[in-house]
Motif scaffolding. Sequence first.
Motif, PDB file in Angstrom:
ATOM      1  N   VAL A 178       1.760  10.523  -3.671  1.00 47.54           N
ATOM      2  CA  VAL A 178       1.645   9.500  -2.637  1.00 47.54           C
ATOM      3  C   VAL A 178       1.020   8.261  -3.279  1.00 47.54           C
ATOM      4  CG1 VAL A 178       0.644   8.869  -0.410  1.00 47.54           C
ATOM      5  CG2 VAL A 178       1.295  11.243  -0.848  1.00 47.54           C
ATOM      6  N   THR A 179       1.652   7.116  -3.078  1.00 47.42           N
ATOM      7  CA  THR A 179       1.116   5.867  -3.595  1.00 47.42           C
ATOM      8  C   THR A 179       0.932   4.897  -2.442  1.00 47.42           C
ATOM      9  OG1 THR A 179       2.304   6.170  -5.688  1.00 47.42           O
ATOM     10  CG2 THR A 179       1.427   3.985  -5.246  1.00 47.42           C
ATOM     11  N   ILE A 180      -0.244   4.291  -2.357  1.00 50.64           N
ATOM     12  CA  ILE A 180      -0.525   3.282  -1.337  1.00 50.64           C
ATOM     13  C   ILE A 180      -0.652   1.937  -2.037  1.00 50.64           C
ATOM     14  CG2 ILE A 180      -2.128   2.488   0.418  1.00 50.64           C
ATOM     15  CD1 ILE A 180      -2.331   6.079  -0.548  1.00 50.64           C
ATOM     16  N   ILE A 181       0.186   0.996  -1.631  1.00 51.52           N
ATOM     17  CA  ILE A 181       0.135  -0.357  -2.184  1.00 51.52           C
ATOM     18  C   ILE A 181      -0.503  -1.247  -1.124  1.00 51.52           C
ATOM     19  CG2 ILE A 181       1.429  -2.183  -3.335  1.00 51.52           C
ATOM     20  CD1 ILE A 181       1.841   0.551  -4.602  1.00 51.52           C
ATOM     21  N   MET A 182      -1.652  -1.851  -1.463  1.00 47.86           N
ATOM     22  CA  MET A 182      -2.409  -2.642  -0.488  1.00 47.86           C
ATOM     23  C   MET A 182      -2.265  -4.137  -0.724  1.00 47.86           C
ATOM     24  SD  MET A 182      -5.983  -0.502  -0.235  1.00 47.86           S
ATOM     25  CE  MET A 182      -6.498  -1.491   1.176  1.00 47.86           C
ATOM     26  N   LYS A 183      -2.503  -4.890   0.355  1.00 49.11           N
ATOM     27  CA  LYS A 183      -2.593  -6.357   0.277  1.00 49.11           C
ATOM     28  C   LYS A 183      -1.328  -6.940  -0.344  1.00 49.11           C
ATOM     29  CE  LYS A 183      -7.615  -5.980  -0.084  1.00 49.11           C
ATOM     30  NZ  LYS A 183      -8.846  -6.348  -0.781  1.00 49.11           N
ATOM     31  N   ILE A 184      -0.228  -6.764   0.352  1.00 51.62           N
ATOM     32  CA  ILE A 184       1.096  -7.059  -0.213  1.00 51.62           C
ATOM     33  C   ILE A 184       1.327  -8.549  -0.428  1.00 51.62           C
ATOM     34  CG2 ILE A 184       3.558  -6.679   0.025  1.00 51.62           C
ATOM     35  CD1 ILE A 184       1.994  -4.107  -0.198  1.00 51.62           C
ATOM     36  N   SER A 185       1.216  -9.351   0.637  1.00 51.80           N
ATOM     37  CA  SER A 185       1.417 -10.806   0.593  1.00 51.80           C
ATOM     38  C   SER A 185       2.724 -11.178  -0.125  1.00 51.80           C
ATOM     39  CB  SER A 185       0.201 -11.489  -0.055  1.00 51.80           C
ATOM     40  OG  SER A 185      -0.968 -11.242   0.700  1.00 51.80           O
ATOM     41  N   SER A 186       2.632 -12.075  -1.101  1.00 56.51           N
ATOM     42  CA  SER A 186       3.837 -12.618  -1.738  1.00 56.51           C
ATOM     43  C   SER A 186       4.530 -11.626  -2.664  1.00 56.51           C
ATOM     44  CB  SER A 186       3.485 -13.875  -2.536  1.00 56.51           C
ATOM     45  OG  SER A 186       2.564 -13.567  -3.567  1.00 56.51           O
ATOM     46  N   VAL A 234       1.966  -0.559   1.972  1.00 61.38           N
ATOM     47  CA  VAL A 234       3.150   0.295   1.874  1.00 61.38           C
ATOM     48  C   VAL A 234       2.700   1.670   1.403  1.00 61.38           C
ATOM     49  CG1 VAL A 234       5.310   0.715   0.614  1.00 61.38           C
ATOM     50  CG2 VAL A 234       4.779  -1.582   1.469  1.00 61.38           C
ATOM     51  N   ILE A 235       3.195   2.703   2.052  1.00 61.31           N
ATOM     52  CA  ILE A 235       2.915   4.079   1.648  1.00 61.31           C
ATOM     53  C   ILE A 235       4.206   4.694   1.132  1.00 61.31           C
ATOM     54  CG2 ILE A 235       2.123   6.353   2.359  1.00 61.31           C
ATOM     55  CD1 ILE A 235       0.368   5.043   4.437  1.00 61.31           C
ATOM     56  N   ILE A 236       4.163   5.191  -0.098  1.00 64.13           N
ATOM     57  CA  ILE A 236       5.327   5.769  -0.766  1.00 64.13           C
ATOM     58  C   ILE A 236       5.064   7.253  -0.967  1.00 64.13           C
ATOM     59  CG2 ILE A 236       6.852   5.645  -2.774  1.00 64.13           C
ATOM     60  CD1 ILE A 236       5.350   2.838  -3.285  1.00 64.13           C
ATOM     61  N   ARG A 237       5.962   8.087  -0.522  1.00 61.29           N
ATOM     62  CA  ARG A 237       5.819   9.531  -0.698  1.00 61.29           C
ATOM     63  C   ARG A 237       7.009  10.040  -1.516  1.00 61.29           C
ATOM     64  NH1 ARG A 237       5.019   7.949   4.312  1.00 61.29           N
ATOM     65  NH2 ARG A 237       3.029   8.316   5.373  1.00 61.29           N
ATOM     66  N   ASN A 238       6.766  10.383  -2.748  1.00 61.18           N
ATOM     67  CA  ASN A 238       7.882  10.873  -3.567  1.00 61.18           C
ATOM     68  C   ASN A 238       7.820  12.384  -3.790  1.00 61.18           C
ATOM     69  OD1 ASN A 238       5.993  11.311  -5.591  1.00 61.18           O
ATOM     70  ND2 ASN A 238       6.689   9.613  -6.892  1.00 61.18           N
TER      71      ASN A 238
END
Length: 241
Positions: A178-186, A234-238
């Motif tokens: 599981v990967t969490i990508i924070m503060k996406i913006s541009s 974004v939460i990615i579940r591979n």
Amino acid sequence: MAKIYGIGMGPGDAELITVKARDILQNVPVIAYPTPENGTSFVRQIADFWLKQWPQKIELPIALPMKISADRKITDSIYASAAKQIIIHAEQGSDVAILCEGDPFIYGSFTYLFESLQSQMADKKSPHQLSVIAGISSILCSAANMQKPLARQSEPMLIIPALVIDDDFKARIASSGVTIIMKISSRFGALRDLLEEMDLLDDADYIEYASLPQQKIIAMRDADFSHAPYFSLVIIRNGKA
């Protein structure tokens, strides 16, 4: 002996704070909070629901950088000045609550303020107590609102700010369950392209303004925009276990 608290105020919904945080907020005479040079303080807006019930507070808005300057001398000076203001109130006998979005120690500006407070209090041999009250992070709130488990059993989990999308990004995602990508913006467009290249679009979900009335949850496959607000992840579940 006065106390200084860093209290987690949760991701946005005023009811998503702990009982301990609420009780401290009720009882301290001074509240401090970060505020941008232009605009309103988001964490002060979260606290407004509670502070309307206890209006007799001294408020200490502190202009803190939302982005850390590459020049450490500038950054350290800003946090040192803020810490000094807070310590003055403690020396006058007033407990101080520093309001923090989400959890105080997860990618928050409070981390740097805390370090400066620790340093100055040590130099002064200050008797005042410095405590941190954990809060509900946007990560936990987002998973709950998506109604999808964040991680299972032995799945490794990785949290990355979108700012550090780099050449190693693919390998990091590939090695994590599981990967969490924070503060996406541009960086949203670049992130979406990368996930499509890795065939992970169907394994990823996007959320913005978690817990707030304007919250949106979108499958990455259906997200066709190129820019996201700061309060997004974004939460990615591979399924890598």
